[in-house]
Design a protein around this motif. Structure first.
Motif, PDB file in Angstrom:
ATOM      1  N   VAL A  24      53.938  10.000  42.506  1.00 54.03           N
ATOM      2  CA  VAL A  24      55.021  10.627  43.307  1.00 54.03           C
ATOM      3  C   VAL A  24      54.823  11.962  43.896  1.00 54.03           C
ATOM      4  O   VAL A  24      54.978  12.185  45.026  1.00 54.03           O
ATOM      5  CB  VAL A  24      56.482  10.456  42.615  1.00 54.03           C
ATOM      6  CG1 VAL A  24      57.507  11.218  43.387  1.00 54.03           C
ATOM      7  CG2 VAL A  24      57.006   9.096  42.395  1.00 54.03           C
ATOM      8  N   LYS A  25      54.006  12.847  42.914  1.00 52.80           N
ATOM      9  CA  LYS A  25      53.876  14.097  43.252  1.00 52.80           C
ATOM     10  C   LYS A  25      52.878  14.170  44.221  1.00 52.80           C
ATOM     11  O   LYS A  25      53.060  14.869  45.320  1.00 52.80           O
ATOM     12  CB  LYS A  25      53.534  14.810  41.952  1.00 52.80           C
ATOM     13  CG  LYS A  25      53.250  16.366  42.351  1.00 52.80           C
ATOM     14  CD  LYS A  25      52.902  16.987  40.932  1.00 52.80           C
ATOM     15  CE  LYS A  25      52.553  18.702  41.320  1.00 52.80           C
ATOM     16  NZ  LYS A  25      51.452  18.779  42.415  1.00 52.80           N
ATOM     17  N   ALA A  26      51.862  13.581  44.038  1.00 51.52           N
ATOM     18  CA  ALA A  26      50.781  13.509  45.221  1.00 51.52           C
ATOM     19  C   ALA A  26      51.280  12.877  46.475  1.00 51.52           C
ATOM     20  O   ALA A  26      50.777  13.650  47.286  1.00 51.52           O
ATOM     21  CB  ALA A  26      49.505  12.522  44.662  1.00 51.52           C
ATOM     22  N   TYR A  27      52.297  12.052  46.549  1.00 47.56           N
ATOM     23  CA  TYR A  27      52.753  11.429  47.783  1.00 47.56           C
ATOM     24  C   TYR A  27      53.359  12.520  48.370  1.00 47.56           C
ATOM     25  O   TYR A  27      53.293  12.714  49.749  1.00 47.56           O
ATOM     26  CB  TYR A  27      53.689  10.232  47.501  1.00 47.56           C
ATOM     27  CG  TYR A  27      54.254   9.801  48.790  1.00 47.56           C
ATOM     28  CD1 TYR A  27      53.446   8.635  49.288  1.00 47.56           C
ATOM     29  CD2 TYR A  27      55.192   9.995  49.379  1.00 47.56           C
ATOM     30  CE1 TYR A  27      54.089   8.084  50.601  1.00 47.56           C
ATOM     31  CE2 TYR A  27      55.844   9.772  50.553  1.00 47.56           C
ATOM     32  CZ  TYR A  27      55.183   8.746  51.150  1.00 47.56           C
ATOM     33  OH  TYR A  27      55.765   8.139  52.279  1.00 47.56           O
ATOM     34  N   ASN A  28      54.387  13.476  47.648  1.00 47.48           N
ATOM     35  CA  ASN A  28      55.061  14.429  47.994  1.00 47.48           C
ATOM     36  C   ASN A  28      54.294  15.487  48.426  1.00 47.48           C
ATOM     37  O   ASN A  28      54.569  16.266  49.377  1.00 47.48           O
ATOM     38  CB  ASN A  28      56.113  14.775  47.078  1.00 47.48           C
ATOM     39  CG  ASN A  28      57.166  13.804  46.889  1.00 47.48           C
ATOM     40  OD1 ASN A  28      57.475  12.852  47.574  1.00 47.48           O
ATOM     41  ND2 ASN A  28      57.940  13.667  45.938  1.00 47.48           N
ATOM     42  N   THR A  71      54.151   2.513  51.387  1.00 47.90           N
ATOM     43  CA  THR A  71      54.889   2.755  50.131  1.00 47.90           C
ATOM     44  C   THR A  71      56.241   2.025  50.388  1.00 47.90           C
ATOM     45  O   THR A  71      56.875   1.743  49.139  1.00 47.90           O
ATOM     46  CB  THR A  71      55.530   4.299  50.450  1.00 47.90           C
ATOM     47  OG1 THR A  71      54.148   4.943  50.347  1.00 47.90           O
ATOM     48  CG2 THR A  71      56.541   4.702  49.009  1.00 47.90           C
ATOM     49  N   VAL A  72      56.866   1.925  51.402  1.00 44.39           N
ATOM     50  CA  VAL A  72      58.482   1.434  51.423  1.00 44.39           C
ATOM     51  C   VAL A  72      58.412  -0.190  51.719  1.00 44.39           C
ATOM     52  O   VAL A  72      59.274  -0.681  51.455  1.00 44.39           O
ATOM     53  CB  VAL A  72      59.292   1.914  52.483  1.00 44.39           C
ATOM     54  CG1 VAL A  72      59.127   3.371  52.297  1.00 44.39           C
ATOM     55  CG2 VAL A  72      58.623   1.862  53.899  1.00 44.39           C
ATOM     56  N   ASN A  73      57.193  -0.745  52.241  1.00 49.77           N
ATOM     57  CA  ASN A  73      57.291  -2.245  52.347  1.00 49.77           C
ATOM     58  C   ASN A  73      57.633  -2.968  50.961  1.00 49.77           C
ATOM     59  O   ASN A  73      57.131  -2.668  49.917  1.00 49.77           O
ATOM     60  CB  ASN A  73      55.920  -2.786  53.030  1.00 49.77           C
ATOM     61  CG  ASN A  73      55.968  -2.570  54.559  1.00 49.77           C
ATOM     62  OD1 ASN A  73      57.142  -1.821  55.091  1.00 49.77           O
ATOM     63  ND2 ASN A  73      55.056  -2.888  55.173  1.00 49.77           N
ATOM     64  N   THR A  74      58.197  -3.915  51.277  1.00 46.38           N
ATOM     65  CA  THR A  74      58.511  -4.964  49.802  1.00 46.38           C
ATOM     66  C   THR A  74      57.094  -5.584  49.318  1.00 46.38           C
ATOM     67  O   THR A  74      56.208  -5.753  50.204  1.00 46.38           O
ATOM     68  CB  THR A  74      59.576  -5.970  50.019  1.00 46.38           C
ATOM     69  OG1 THR A  74      58.980  -6.738  51.245  1.00 46.38           O
ATOM     70  CG2 THR A  74      60.914  -5.253  50.597  1.00 46.38           C
ATOM     71  N   SER A  95      63.246   6.450  45.576  1.00 42.57           N
ATOM     72  CA  SER A  95      63.809   6.380  46.765  1.00 42.57           C
ATOM     73  C   SER A  95      63.233   7.359  47.676  1.00 42.57           C
ATOM     74  O   SER A  95      62.694   8.420  47.501  1.00 42.57           O
ATOM     75  CB  SER A  95      65.147   6.673  46.562  1.00 42.57           C
ATOM     76  OG  SER A  95      65.507   7.911  46.189  1.00 42.57           O
ATOM     77  N   LEU A  96      63.172   7.023  49.023  1.00 46.42           N
ATOM     78  CA  LEU A  96      62.593   7.785  50.108  1.00 46.42           C
ATOM     79  C   LEU A  96      63.446   8.503  50.712  1.00 46.42           C
ATOM     80  O   LEU A  96      64.899   8.148  51.004  1.00 46.42           O
ATOM     81  CB  LEU A  96      62.179   6.993  51.248  1.00 46.42           C
ATOM     82  CG  LEU A  96      61.459   7.640  52.252  1.00 46.42           C
ATOM     83  CD1 LEU A  96      59.920   8.016  51.964  1.00 46.42           C
ATOM     84  CD2 LEU A  96      61.084   6.491  53.358  1.00 46.42           C
ATOM     85  N   GLN A  97      63.358  10.072  50.940  1.00 46.98           N
ATOM     86  CA  GLN A  97      64.309  10.945  51.424  1.00 46.98           C
ATOM     87  C   GLN A  97      64.236  11.163  52.761  1.00 46.98           C
ATOM     88  O   GLN A  97      63.249  10.584  53.564  1.00 46.98           O
ATOM     89  CB  GLN A  97      64.324  12.253  50.772  1.00 46.98           C
ATOM     90  CG  GLN A  97      64.203  12.018  48.969  1.00 46.98           C
ATOM     91  CD  GLN A  97      65.549  11.665  48.565  1.00 46.98           C
ATOM     92  OE1 GLN A  97      66.538  12.357  48.809  1.00 46.98           O
ATOM     93  NE2 GLN A  97      65.524  10.102  48.270  1.00 46.98           N
ATOM     94  N   ALA A  98      65.165  11.849  53.422  1.00 49.40           N
ATOM     95  CA  ALA A  98      65.116  12.125  54.761  1.00 49.40           C
ATOM     96  C   ALA A  98      64.128  12.652  55.269  1.00 49.40           C
ATOM     97  O   ALA A  98      63.568  12.610  56.496  1.00 49.40           O
ATOM     98  CB  ALA A  98      66.545  12.971  55.098  1.00 49.40           C
ATOM     99  N   ASP A  99      63.426  13.712  54.285  1.00 45.46           N
ATOM    100  CA  ASP A  99      62.302  14.715  54.943  1.00 45.46           C
ATOM    101  C   ASP A  99      61.286  13.822  54.586  1.00 45.46           C
ATOM    102  O   ASP A  99      59.961  14.322  54.680  1.00 45.46           O
ATOM    103  CB  ASP A  99      62.493  15.903  54.219  1.00 45.46           C
ATOM    104  CG  ASP A  99      62.108  15.622  52.638  1.00 45.46           C
ATOM    105  OD1 ASP A  99      62.080  14.596  52.162  1.00 45.46           O
ATOM    106  OD2 ASP A  99      62.239  16.765  51.834  1.00 45.46           O
ATOM    107  N   GLY A 100      61.024  12.549  54.228  1.00 42.29           N
ATOM    108  CA  GLY A 100      60.014  11.611  53.968  1.00 42.29           C
ATOM    109  C   GLY A 100      59.445  11.796  52.565  1.00 42.29           C
ATOM    110  O   GLY A 100      58.362  11.102  52.221  1.00 42.29           O
ATOM    111  N   SER A 101      59.962  12.574  51.921  1.00 39.13           N
ATOM    112  CA  SER A 101      59.417  12.707  50.278  1.00 39.13           C
ATOM    113  C   SER A 101      60.178  11.581  49.593  1.00 39.13           C
ATOM    114  O   SER A 101      60.955  10.725  49.759  1.00 39.13           O
ATOM    115  CB  SER A 101      59.763  14.000  50.070  1.00 39.13           C
ATOM    116  OG  SER A 101      61.251  14.126  49.610  1.00 39.13           O
ATOM    117  N   LEU A 102      59.476  11.507  48.413  1.00 36.67           N
ATOM    118  CA  LEU A 102      60.028  10.321  47.433  1.00 36.67           C
ATOM    119  C   LEU A 102      61.033  11.172  46.264  1.00 36.67           C
ATOM    120  O   LEU A 102      60.452  12.293  45.878  1.00 36.67           O
ATOM    121  CB  LEU A 102      58.846   9.675  46.842  1.00 36.67           C
ATOM    122  CG  LEU A 102      58.121   8.542  47.634  1.00 36.67           C
ATOM    123  CD1 LEU A 102      56.896   8.041  46.607  1.00 36.67           C
ATOM    124  CD2 LEU A 102      59.048   7.541  48.266  1.00 36.67           C
TER     125      LEU A 102
END
Length: 467
Positions: free
Chosen positions: A287-291, A330-333, A350-357
Motif C-alpha cells: 500500500v505504501k509503495a502504491y501511495n 488495483t481496483v478491478n475485481t 479502500s481507494l481515496q478521492a486523491d487516488g491513494s489507498l
C-alpha cells in the motif's frame, strides 16, 4: 594605416558594448534551445522518479503474488531452554509434544606429546561411522592422506586444518615442564555417530578403536577419546527419532527444531500458528509503495498557484496512462476468489478521492486471522484470473521493459536532448563566425575613424598656423 589593439581606442566609440549587444541578439536562439533542454532535463529527472516508484511497487507486489507469501507462521515453545522452533514454508498450524533424551555431540580425539615432537610418515585421516558389518569395524565416508614427515606439532596441526576434511586440530598445553604437556586435539566439525574420526599411518596419532567383525581396533597409548560422538535422541508426539545434529529440519514439515537441553520428564510443547503480523506487514508495504507512486505522479503534474509553476510533466500523456493502468489493476475485481474476497475493499483497503489507498487495520487483521478464510488468492489470483498483486506486477514490468511506456518516454526525452545538443552546437559555430566577422568590421571601422581623427587633428593644427 594605424591599427588599434582594443575596439574603440582609435575611434573613441564604445564598440565593445555595441558588439556585445549585437552578439546577445545572435545568441538568443541558443538561449531558447538551452531553456528547452533545461525543461527536457527536468522531465528526464521526473521520469527517473516515476521509474523508481514503479520499480518499488513492482517489488512490493512480487512479495504478495505467490501463495507462499501468505504461508507465514510463528513457532513458540513452552521451554526455550530445551527446544526452540521456527516455521518456514510448508508449515501448518498445530501443536506438538517434544522430549529430548540426548543431544548430539561431535567427537574429540587427543594425543599427548613432549616438547620438540617431530613426525614421520603419511597420516590417513578418515571420517565415517562404526559398522559391525565392516571387516575393520568402520565405514568410511571420506578420507585424506597428509604427509607429516619432518613436521612439528604445530606443523601437523596446520596440515590437518588445511586438508579440508571436516575436522579441526588445535594444541593445548597443561602447563607442566616435563613429560607430555602438549595435546593435539582433533575434533569432528559435525556431530553425530556418522562423523567419527579415524587416524592411521603416523606413530603417536593412530586411532582405530572400533569393534567390528574383524575384531576390536587399536590406538596408540598416548591417544584418548575426550568426547564421544553421539546422535541427538528425541521424540515428537511419542515418535522416537534420531538425528546427527541438534538442528532438526525434517521431523515436522516446515518446522526447524533446535534442541538445546535434555528434558526432565515433562515434554515441551511446540505450537505452530498463523502469523498475521508478517502478512499485514507485506500488505502495508505494498500500500505504501502504491501511495508513493500516486504522490509522485500527482506532484509531477500539479500546478502550484502560489508560485504559478507547473510540475515537470504537467499535461504529459504518459503520466495519465500510468495512473490509469495502475488504478485499473488495483481496483478491478478478482473473479472466483474464495471467501467472498474479490476486491481490496473486502479486506479493508479502500481507494481515496486523491487516488491513494487507505488501510483499515482492524478489518485487514481480522481477514488475515480468520481461519475459515484465505485472502491469498485475492492477491495471487485463481483459475486463470490474475490477482491484484499479480496484475500490478505485470503492469509494472510492462511499463519498465524495453519498449514500455516509462522506458520509451525516457528514451524519447534523451533523443530530444541529444538533438538539441546538435542544434546548439551548430548555432554556436554560426555565432562564433558572426562574431569574428563583426569584430573584423569594427576593427576596420575603428582604425579608419582613428586615422581620420589623426588627419583632422593635423589639418586643424596647420590651419591654426595660417591665422
Amino acid at each position: 594605416m594605424a591599427s588599434f589593439s582594443s575596439l574603440g581606442i582609435g575611434s573613441g566609440l564604445d564598440l565593445n558594448t555595441l558588439l556585445t549587444g549585437l552578439m546577445n541578439v545572435e545568441k538568443r536562439p541558443i538561449t531558447i534551445l538551452q531553456n528547452q533542454q533545461s525543461g527536457l532535463r527536468s522531465q528526464l529527472s521526473a521520469m527517473g522518479q516515476i521509474k523508481s516508484a514503479v520499480s518499488s511497487l513492482q517489488t512490493a507486489s512480487d512479495a504478495l503474488k505467490s501463495s507462499a507469501s501468505f504461508a507465514a507462521y510463528t513457532a513458540t515453545s513452552t521451554d526455550s531452554s530445551v527446544v526452540t522452533a521456527s516455521a518456514t514454508t510448508g508449515a501448518v498450524a498445530g501443536s506438538y509434544k517434544v522430549e529430548v533424551t540426548q543431544l548430539s555431540q561431535a567427537q574429540k580425539v587427543m594425543a599427548a606429546f613432549a616438547s620438540g615432537t617431530s613426525f614421520t610418515g603419511t597420516l590417513k585421516l578418515e571420517l565415517g561411522k562404526a559398522d559391525a558389518t565392516a571387516a575393520d569395524g568402520f565405514a568410511e565416508s571420506k578420507s585424506v592422506d597428509i604427509d607429516l614427515t619432518g613436521k612439528s606439532l604445530a606443523g601437523a596441526r596446520d596440515a590437518i586444518n588445511a586438508a579440508g576434511l571436516g575436522v579441526t586440530a588445535t594444541i593445548i598445553n597443561d602447563g607442566t615442564s616435563t613429560g607430555t604437556p602438549y595435546r593435539l586435539v582433533v575434533t569432528s566439525q559435525n556431530g553425530g555417530t556418522g562423523n567419527q574420526i579415524r587416524m592411521s599411518g603416523v606413530s603417536g596419532l593412530n586411532y582405530t578403536d572400533y569393534a567390528g567383525t574383524g575384531g576390536p581396533g587399536t590406538k596408540d597409548a598416548n591417544v584418548t577419546q575426550s568426547v564421544a560422538a553421539q546422535d541427538a535422541q528425541f521424540s515428537v508426539d511419542g515418535v522416537a527419532m534420531s538425528r546427527s545434529g541438534n538442528s532438526v529440519t525434517d521431523a515436522i514439515d516446515g518446522v526447524t527444531l533446535n534442541l538445546a537441553k535434555q528434558t526432565t520428564g515433562t515434554p515441551v510443547t511446540v505450537t505452530i500458528a498463523k502469523d498475521p503480523t508478517s502478512v499485514a506487514s507485506k500488505i502495508n508495504t505494498f500500500v505504501k509503495a502504491y501511495n508513493d507512486l500516486n504522490k509522485v505522479l500527482h506532484d509531477l503534474t500539479a500546478y502550484n498557484a502560489d508560485t504559478k509553476t507547473a510540475g515537470a510533466l504537467s499535461g504529459d500523456y504518459s503520466v495519465r496512462s500510468i495512473q490509469q493502468q495502475m488504478r485499473t489493476a488495483t481496483v478491478n475485481t478478482v473473479s472466483g476468489a474464495p471467501g467472498g474476497y474479490s476486491r481490496l475493499g473486502d479486506i479493508g483497503i479502500s481507494l481515496q478521492a486523491d487516488g491513494s489507498l487507505a488501510v483499515d487495520s482492524t478489518k485487514l487483521n481480522a481477514a488475515i486471522s480468520d481461519p475459515a478464510k484465505d485472502i491469498s488468492q485475492l492477491f495471487t489470483g485463481v483459475s486463470g484470473t490474475d490477482g491484484v498483486a499479480t496484475r500490478i506486477s505485470k503492469t509494472a514490468k510492462a511499463l519498465l521493459d524495453t519498449g514500455g511506456l516509462v522506458t520509451s518516454r525516457t528514451d524519447g526525452i534523451n533523443k530530444s536532448i541529444s538533438a538539441l545538443d546538435d542544434r546548439i552546437s551548430a548555432l554556436q559555430d554560426r555565432v562564433t563566425a558572426i562574431e569574428d566577422r563583426y569584430r573584423k568590421q569594427f576593427t576596420t571601422l575603428d582604425t579608419t575613424i582613428g586615422q581620420m581623427n589623426v588627419t583632422s587633428a593635423y589639418l586643424q593644427q596647420q590651419l591654426a598656423r595660417l591665422k
